[in-house]
Design a protein around this motif. Sequence first.
Motif, short mmCIF file in Angstrom:
data_model
loop_
_atom_site.label_atom_id
_atom_site.label_comp_id
_atom_site.label_asym_id
_atom_site.label_seq_id
_atom_site.Cartn_x
_atom_site.Cartn_y
_atom_site.Cartn_z
N ILE A 123 -32.28 -24.71 35.84
CA ILE A 123 -32.16 -26.15 36.00
C ILE A 123 -33.55 -26.76 35.87
N ASN A 124 -33.72 -27.62 34.88
CA ASN A 124 -35.01 -28.29 34.63
C ASN A 124 -36.16 -27.29 34.52
N GLY A 125 -35.93 -26.17 33.85
CA GLY A 125 -36.99 -25.19 33.64
C GLY A 125 -37.29 -24.30 34.84
N SER A 126 -36.48 -24.37 35.88
CA SER A 126 -36.66 -23.52 37.06
C SER A 126 -35.47 -22.58 37.19
N LYS A 132 -29.22 -19.26 37.21
CA LYS A 132 -29.03 -20.54 36.53
C LYS A 132 -30.41 -21.15 36.31
N SER A 188 -40.13 -20.75 26.56
CA SER A 188 -39.29 -21.90 26.89
C SER A 188 -38.19 -21.42 27.82
N TYR A 216 -41.46 -16.04 33.86
CA TYR A 216 -42.33 -17.18 33.54
C TYR A 216 -43.53 -16.76 32.68
N SER A 240 -35.06 -21.22 29.29
CA SER A 240 -33.67 -21.64 29.13
C SER A 240 -32.82 -20.38 29.26
#
Length: 117
Positions: free
Chosen positions: A98-101, A96, A43, A38, A45
Motif C-alpha cells: 500500500i503506497n509503496g509500503s 500487501k 519499484s 527495499y 509493487s
Amino acid sequence: MEILIRNNDLKLQQNTMKVDIIQKPREFLLTELDENIYKNVSSISEEEVKEFFNTTTSTAIKCDDNLVKYINDSNCFLAEYYVNHKFYKEELYEYKIINGSIFYGCIDYSYKKGGIK
C-alpha cells in the motif's frame, strides 16, 4: 476476598508481562525480509516483489535456527521457528503493498512440522 482480588491482579500482571518466545526472532526475520525487499526491488509493487522472489535463487533469511522463505506457489512467506534447536512453530504470511509500503499478515500457523502446505 481482598486476597483473591490481589492474586487475580498479580496473575493478570504476570500474563501481561509475559513475552512470546518467538517474538524476537519474528521481528528480526520480518525486518530482514523488509530490508532485503527495499534494497533489491526498485519499484515496490506486488508484481515487482513477486518477480524478484521468483527470479532469486536464495530466498531464505535465517536467524539462528529460525528462517523465513518465499513460497512461489502461494505467493506467501513461510516462517519457521525453533526453540532450543527443536521445531516450535511455523507461520504463513501474506503481504500487501500500500503506497509503496509492505504489510504482512499471518494467515495460518501450525505447531507441528509440515502442518502448513
